[in-house]
Each structure stands twice: as structure tokens, then as C-alpha cells.
Scaffold this active site. Structure first.
Site, PDB file in Angstrom:
ATOM      1  N   TYR A  93     -10.667 -21.736  -8.039  1.00  0.00           N
ATOM      2  CA  TYR A  93     -11.082 -20.942  -9.195  1.00  0.00           C
ATOM      3  C   TYR A  93     -12.027 -19.845  -8.759  1.00  0.00           C
ATOM      4  O   TYR A  93     -13.227 -20.006  -8.786  1.00  0.00           O
ATOM      5  CB  TYR A  93     -11.750 -21.869 -10.212  1.00  0.00           C
ATOM      6  CG  TYR A  93     -12.095 -21.241 -11.545  1.00  0.00           C
ATOM      7  CD1 TYR A  93     -11.095 -20.835 -12.419  1.00  0.00           C
ATOM      8  CD2 TYR A  93     -13.407 -21.087 -11.945  1.00  0.00           C
ATOM      9  CE1 TYR A  93     -11.400 -20.290 -13.656  1.00  0.00           C
ATOM     10  CE2 TYR A  93     -13.729 -20.540 -13.193  1.00  0.00           C
ATOM     11  CZ  TYR A  93     -12.719 -20.146 -14.036  1.00  0.00           C
ATOM     12  OH  TYR A  93     -13.021 -19.613 -15.269  1.00  0.00           O
ATOM     13  N   TYR A 146      -3.520 -17.139 -16.190  1.00  0.00           N
ATOM     14  CA  TYR A 146      -4.843 -17.764 -16.056  1.00  0.00           C
ATOM     15  C   TYR A 146      -4.817 -19.222 -16.532  1.00  0.00           C
ATOM     16  O   TYR A 146      -4.638 -19.490 -17.724  1.00  0.00           O
ATOM     17  CB  TYR A 146      -5.838 -16.953 -16.871  1.00  0.00           C
ATOM     18  CG  TYR A 146      -7.274 -17.314 -16.691  1.00  0.00           C
ATOM     19  CD1 TYR A 146      -8.000 -16.858 -15.598  1.00  0.00           C
ATOM     20  CD2 TYR A 146      -7.933 -18.105 -17.628  1.00  0.00           C
ATOM     21  CE1 TYR A 146      -9.334 -17.174 -15.445  1.00  0.00           C
ATOM     22  CE2 TYR A 146      -9.270 -18.419 -17.479  1.00  0.00           C
ATOM     23  CZ  TYR A 146      -9.967 -17.950 -16.384  1.00  0.00           C
ATOM     24  OH  TYR A 146     -11.290 -18.262 -16.235  1.00  0.00           O
TER      25      TYR A 146
END
Ligand SMILES: [Zn+2]
Lengths: 92, 388
Positions: free
Chosen positions: B345, B295
Site C-alpha cells: 500500500y 484502488y
């Protein structure tokens, strides 16, 4: 609730208002009209062992240092309220 | 406690919308489109689905989804807190639900209009969309001081990390250059066709000095992704299953999303340390990982997670990256879609989709025959494997 003993009692304790800079960030973007930029955001470890998010004032951004001693001052903010911010305390 | 699912669940379908800066339609529609695509990919229909899981912060109502999809009966649904740091938790929930028999086919989804809708990166003092039930209650102690955005929250941690281990902005930049290299050859990526140099990174403007420049930030994106999870037994009848070998969540005391600054050592992502203890306590070793998706909402946490997950020592991620380990052919090819910084994202769940593509052998930046993939987001993670 206290996570150690699950007490729901609390009291107000006066702190010395002194501590050291644990970390910082000089905020440039994005900008909110309530603040003047760059904003110097700091994490201060108070001498009593509590960490707070705040601002460092009275210092040019390049001079911000982790470990620097700081002292609280109270600054006016919106709606007649004040917030605790910090200024350099000089060498200890 | 180690969470090994013993390979009892599998991801059998992946789907997504286009990723854009202005989707021009609701999150519910985006979710529906991604879910229909994922079911089609699995060779299943909306009649087969009986479970849904998403993030607590996701705006799409399960009931609206059911109405849109025509799903006849929902037997199970769930939501996961911690925002993007909880993103891989949806796979733990889905896998546990099918392995335990609470549901047969679960769709995990995330639909977001992070650019044209509510932008995470906008400076705002009113309650954020993340303020309720998503692990950001400590942000109330940040707002009075102008610490208003995820970048500013994260920078307070990252500056401490830099100070502790002697890490520089250029060290973050070397990771970003690699991510942008992957994105440059990914037509699905926002930064398709646009490589950068380390100089470009170093001349991008400060967002939160000295940790985060513009190019260290992920791309606020509109879009949706969906993954279809069922039991390994049922997966045998689907065209391209990937086994959920392990899934775990490590939500530690005094941790939330990046707005919490009260743990003693902010230079270490302790949730990721605890996560790794679970994931790699299940019979799979770090050396078994052929490709990793980590991430990268902001580049500093890519380095911090590499260390916390144990792929290198603390303070050594900068050297691990400089040595080319994240590149194709490196020791740990990482975020091969360009990551959240290069591709877009979708709050971390697009990384899981990329891991499935790598294991199926259909990624745009396909690695040489990977069989085991790791996906982590701070305190949540999964290990996926190609079936034997
Ligand atoms: Zn107590």
C-alpha cells in the site's frame, strides 16, 4: 454555513430520537482500551431525515439488522460526558 | 466537463524503493531514492525537474526534497486531497502543469511509512495523520463510537452494499484470491509466493463483520514511488514514454474519504460514477481498456468501483469476478501486481507504476500486448496509452 442558502444562523431543535438502522459493522480488530469488543457500529437514519454514526446496545451482534427500528439512549463516556447511542425499539 | 488532455502529457519515468514493513529511514529519503530512480529511468536528471506534486497527507516537504535532490529551480508544485482516493489526481495535476506550460518536468511522488510509522489501521482516538486537509473531517463523528479505522469506516458502507445487492464475504474473497494469485508471482509483493484459497479467505479473522476480514485489507507498507511527467513532445526523446490520454477528478458534494457516511446511497460509489463520465467522455471507451488498476484498500471497494465505473451493472461485480474477468485473459485483467492487497500500500500510486509497466511490456505478470490502461482510485483516475 448552510450549503443551500449560505445562512450562518442556527438553532437547536429537539429530535424524537427514533430511527432505523441504515447500515452497521461489528468491529473486532483493532481494539482500543476505551471500548469493549465487539463494538456494534451503526448508521442510523433518524425519522427527521438525519443520518448519524452511533452504537447499537442491548442487542447481541448476530441480531443486528438493517432496517430495524431503534431509539436513542444516552450513555456515559469519558470525562463525565454522554454520547447518544441506540437500542432496539421493537417493531413499529 | 470532460477532461481530455489530448495526449499532450506523458509519463516518462517510474521509480520506487523496496516495499517493506520497516524501511529504517525517513520518508524524505524514501522519496528521494524513488525520484532519483524514476529520473534515471527517464534518462533525465534532477536538474531537469521543475515541478513536484504529491498528496496533502504526504509528510515529505517539497523544500526538503529540493535540498536533497539539488533541484536548481522549482517553478510549480501542488498537493491533492482525499488521501488514497485522490492518488490519481497527482497525474491530473502533473499533466495539466506540463500541458499548460507551468512546468516542464514534474515529479509525482508518494512516500509512506504506513507500517513502521503512522499506521492507518491502528485504533486511535487522537487526531489522525489524515485529519487535516485530506478529506477526513467527518471522522470526528465516528471516533466517539469506536469507529476509528479506515476499515471500520469502509465497512459501514460495504455492509449496506452487501445488503442492497445480496453480496457475501465469499464474493469479496473471490476477488482477493485473484489478487493474491497475481501477488504470488510478483517478487516486489508482500505476498510473493503465498497464494490463498477461498477457504483461507473465509477463515481469516473478522476485522469489521460482515464486510471485512483480515485478508480483505491492504498491506500497510513502507516505501515510496515516483513518476516523471513531461509533455508528449519532450517525451519523444525518452526511452519508454506512456501517454496520459485522459485524467480526471470528481470530488462530489458531501463526499470525502470513507469516513463520510451522509450521502443517501452508500452502496454506490458516486464519485467513481462521475469519474467514469469524465474519463469515458473523452473518446476512449470502456471496451478499449486492456488492463485496469483499481484502488483496493479493501476488497469491497474493488467490486463497488467495477460497478460504478460501468464495467458491469450494479450488484453484478460478484458475478463479473466469479466469471474470471479479472484474471489474465479475462475481460478486464485487474491489479496485475497483486493490488494494494497483495503487493503493498503505497497509497495507490504503486498501481500507476504497474500500469506503466504493463504498457511498456515489462510487468512481472505481463499481459499480451496491452495498449490502453485505466487506473482509478475512487474519485480520481487516468487513462494511459502506449504511444502509437
Ligand atoms: Zn439554508
Amino acid at each position: 454555513m448552510c450549503p443551500e442558502c449560505h445562512s450562518v444562523e442556527h438553532e437547536v431543535v429537539e429530535l424524537a430520537g427514533t430511527g432505523t438502522v441504515y447500515s452497521y459493522a461489528i468491529l473486532h480488530h483493532p481494539q482500543h482500551p476505551a471500548f469493549s469488543y465487539p463494538v456494534v457500529a451503526v448508521l442510523v437514519d433518524l425519522d427527521e431525515g438525519i443520518r448519524v454514526v452511533s452504537n447499537l446496545v442491548g442487542v447481541e451482534p448476530p441480531e443486528v439488522r438493517i432496517g430495524a427500528p431503534v431509539r436513542v439512549m444516552f450513555q456515559a463516556t469519558a470525562d463525565g460526558l454522554t454520547v447518544p447511542v441506540f437500542e432496539p425499539a421493537g417493531p413499529t | 466537463m470532460s477532461v481530455s488532455l489530448g495526449g499532450s502529457a506523458a509519463i516518462v519515468g517510474i521509480g520506487q524503493t523496496e516495499f517493506s514493513k520497516a524501511a529504517g529511514r525517513s520518508e524524505t529519503q524514501l522519496a528521494g531514492e524513488a525520484i532519483v530512480a524514476a529520473l534515471s529511468d527517464a534518462g533525465l536528471t534532477t536538474d531537469d525537474v521543475d515541478g513536484f506534486v504529491s498528496y496533502t497527507i504526504d509528510p515529505v516537504e517539497e523544500t526538503e526534497l529540493v535540498r536533497a535532490l539539488g533541484t536548481p529551480e522549482v517553478r510549480w508544485s501542488s498537493r491533492v486531497p482525499y488521501g488514497g482516493g485522490g492518488s490519481q489526481g497527482v497525474l491530473l495535476h502533473a499533466a495539466a502543469a506540463v500541458a499548460g506550460g507551468a512546468a516542464r518536468v514534474v515529479v509525482a511522488y508518494r512516500a509512506i511509512k504506513a507500517r513502521s510509522g503512522s499506521r492507518f489501521g491502528r485504533a486511535q482516538v487522537s487526531p489522525r495523520p489524515t485529519s487535516a486537509h485530506s478529506g477526513s473531517t467527518a471522522s470526528q463523528w465516528c471516533s466517539p463510537f469506536g469507529v476509528l479505522t479506515p476499515a471500520s469506516w469502509m465497512a459501514l458502507n460495504a455492509t449496506r452494499y452487501m445488503h442492497t445487492y445480496g453480496v457475501t464475504s465469499a464474493d469479496f474473497g473471490r476477488a482477493v484470491v485473484q489478487l493474491r494469485d497475481y501477488a504470488a508471482t510478483n517478487p516486489n509483493a508482500h505476498f510473493y509466493g503465498t497464494r490463498i484459497t477461498l477457504d483461507d479467505h473465509q477463515s481469516s479473522r473478522w476485522i469489521a463483520e460482515p464486510a471485512i476480514r483480515l485478508f480483505d485489507c491492504c498491506q500497510e507498507t513502507d516505501g515510496a514511488v515516483a513518476l516523471v511527467v513531461t509533455t508528449a513532445d519532450r517525451a519523444r526523446d525518452t526511452p519508454a514514454p506512456v501517454i496520459v490520454a485522459a485524467a480526471a477528478t470528481a470530488g462530489l458534494f458531501e463526499e470525502e474519504i470513507a469516513s463520510n457516511h451522509y450521502r443517501p446511497n452508500l452502496e454506490v460509489m458516486e464519485g467513481s460514477v462521475a469519474l467514469a463520465a469524465q474519463l469515458f467522455g473523452s473518446g476512449i471507451a470502456r471496451s478499449d481498456i486492456d488492463v485496469a488498476m483499481i484502488y483496493d484498500a479493501f476488497s469491497p471497494i474493488l467490486l463497488m468501483q467495477l460497478e460504478a465505473l460501468g464495467f458491469c451493472g450494479f450488484g453484478e461485480a460478484k458475478d463479473f469476478i466469479a466469471d474470471g474477468n479479472l484474471a489474465p485473459g479475462g475481460g478486464l485483467p485487474c491489479n496485475t501486481n497483486g493490488g494494494l492487497i497483495g503487493e503493498g500500500y503505497i497509497h495507490g500510486l504503486n498501481l500507476t507504476v504497474e500500469a506503466v509497466r504493463q504498457l511498456r511490456g515489462v510487468a512481472v505478470n505481463q499481459l499480451d500486448d496491452p495498449s490502453t490502461a485505466l487506473v482509478t482510485a475512487s474519485r480520481t483516475g487516468v487513462i494511459l496509452q502506449r504511444p502509437l
